[in-house]
Design a protein around this motif. Structure first.
Motif, PDB file in Angstrom:
ATOM      1  N   LEU A 128       6.068 -36.460  40.985  1.00 39.27           N
ATOM      2  CA  LEU A 128       7.333 -37.025  40.515  1.00 39.27           C
ATOM      3  C   LEU A 128       7.701 -38.283  41.297  1.00 39.27           C
ATOM      4  O   LEU A 128       8.248 -39.236  40.729  1.00 39.27           O
ATOM      5  N   TRP A 205      10.270 -29.988  34.257  1.00 41.53           N
ATOM      6  CA  TRP A 205       8.992 -29.926  34.955  1.00 41.53           C
ATOM      7  C   TRP A 205       8.365 -28.559  34.710  1.00 41.53           C
ATOM      8  O   TRP A 205       8.970 -27.525  35.015  1.00 41.53           O
ATOM      9  N   LEU A 212       5.372 -33.147  33.270  1.00 41.68           N
ATOM     10  CA  LEU A 212       6.759 -33.411  32.949  1.00 41.68           C
ATOM     11  C   LEU A 212       6.918 -33.414  31.434  1.00 41.68           C
ATOM     12  O   LEU A 212       6.193 -34.122  30.726  1.00 41.68           O
ATOM     13  N   SER A 214       9.270 -34.335  28.394  1.00 40.08           N
ATOM     14  CA  SER A 214      10.426 -35.172  28.070  1.00 40.08           C
ATOM     15  C   SER A 214      10.274 -35.735  26.671  1.00 40.08           C
ATOM     16  O   SER A 214       9.180 -36.153  26.278  1.00 40.08           O
ATOM     17  N   ILE A 224      15.796 -33.677  36.436  1.00 41.68           N
ATOM     18  CA  ILE A 224      14.509 -33.026  36.181  1.00 41.68           C
ATOM     19  C   ILE A 224      14.700 -31.539  36.448  1.00 41.68           C
ATOM     20  O   ILE A 224      15.004 -31.132  37.575  1.00 41.68           O
TER      21      ILE A 224
END
Length: 367
Positions: A128, A205, A212, A214, A224
């Protein structure tokens, strides 16, 4: 603590003699040892505990309140924590060196806490930071292992509770542009949404797939969410609320923020365990409530408020299975072991882990 680590502790199984005892015998053991030890013994009991255990608690509350009460109790040499493993860890972190913390059954873990281990977290943090740079601060729910609390403390973050999550998320945004919220995605999502963070500004996550998730552009991400959840509160659904509305139009629905986002949005009220208790206590007589939280607590609220109509939002809900591992036989065994000078089922957090975990907890307490 994962179940593998629990097994590695080799704390021993409950001797058969306790299984064969009548409840009256077990209660006599607990009462006699409590009387004998006096203030040298402190038994905190979480709200989700069985009645057969909670009746002997010297204090009741949520996990952090009980840990704080344990830390404030300077006289007790022995703290027998009736809850789950991460709660006893927090009590050990905050207690004094001469105090020993015990968990009556070492199998009493927490599936949510186990959904984020330190190896997954360190690996995720590295990736990240590669994506977002030094723009992230970690927060962890107190329902997490000591190692996760220590990771957060070492990386300038803090712990949160369901009571102060909004305040702590606001604090985090004053420190950094983005927040990594561990390990409960639902509490993180519901809290961020209540503060005006859009669902499209949140990513998830996935620690199993190590990626990840999204739906929008990454540069827009503010929160997150670790892909973890409470196995009890995830069993409440929007359909259950719709059934209540359909069949009991006068009934209010109150849920814990560990529930799914759509459940919290449909409910009349959402808040921590203490919030739910206080809301029911202050509700007018003859009012009707469907409660979305752990069944032992719901049943206790039903028995304590006979002037109100109270039901579980999920009619098929079971109590928290890991919390229910603490029962009267295990409590009696634990107390007799202490009385006989046996060091059994002690929770002892590594000193370095405890130092950074204490830092994360203190940052929260300072706000």
């Amino acid at each position: 603590m994962s179940m593998l680590n629990v097994l590695k502790t080799r704390a021993g199984q409950l001797p058969d003699k306790y299984r064969k005892m009548e409840d009256s015998e077990l209660r006599e053991i607990v009462l006699s040892i409590k009387a004998k030890m006096g203030k040298r013994l402190f038994i905190p009991g979480h709200h989700y505990q069985k009645d057969e255990v909670i009746m002997f608690a010297d204090a009741t509350g949520d996990s952090l309140k009980l840990a704080q009460l344990s830390a404030a109790n300077k006289e007790a040499q022995h703290i027998v924590f009736c809850g789950v493993h991460f709660m006893a860890e927090t009590a050990d972190i905050l207690s004094l060196d001469h105090q020993k913390v015990y968990l009556p059954d070492m199998r009493a873990g927490c599936s949510m806490a186990d959904m984020a281990d330190i190896h997954q977290t360190e690996r995720a943090w590295q990736l990240l930071q590669g994506i977002f740079g030094d723009s992230i601060i970690p927060l962890t729910y107190v329902n997490s292992t000591a190692e996760i609390k220590a990771f957060v403390g070492e990386n300038m973050g803090a712990t949160v509770t369901s009571s102060n999550a909004e305040k702590m998320l606001n604090w985090a945004f004053q420190q950094k542009e983005r927040v990594l919220f561990l390990p409960d995605q639902h509490l993180g999502r519901n809290t961020a949404f209540s503060l005006g963070v859009g669902l499209d500004e949140m990513a998830v996550w996935n620690p199993i797939d190590h990626k990840l998730e999204s739906d929008g552009p990454l540069e827009k991400v503010k929160v997150i969410l670790w892909k973890g959840h409470c196995s009890v509160h995830e069993n409440f659904t929007a359909e259950q609320i719709r059934e209540v509305r359909k069949n009991h139009s006068e009934m209010k629905v109150i849920v814990h923020p560990e529930c799914r986002h759509e459940v919290v949005e449909l409910a009349d009220f959402a808040g921590s365990t203490n919030y739910i208790i206080e809301k029911i206590q202050s509700a007018p007589p003859a009012s009707s409530w469907a409660i979305g939280t752990e069944m032992n607590l719901v049943n206790r609220l039903i028995s304590c408020h006979l002037d109100k109509t109270i039901v579980s939002l999920n009619p098929h809900m079971c109590p928290c299975l890991t919390m229910n591992r603490i029962d009267l036989p295990h409590l009696a065994w634990c107390l007799e072991s202490i009385d006989q000078g046996e060091d059994r089922n002690i929770i002892a957090v590594d000193s370095r882990v405890a130092e950074f975990a204490r830092t994360a907890l203190q940052r929260m307490l300072d706000q």
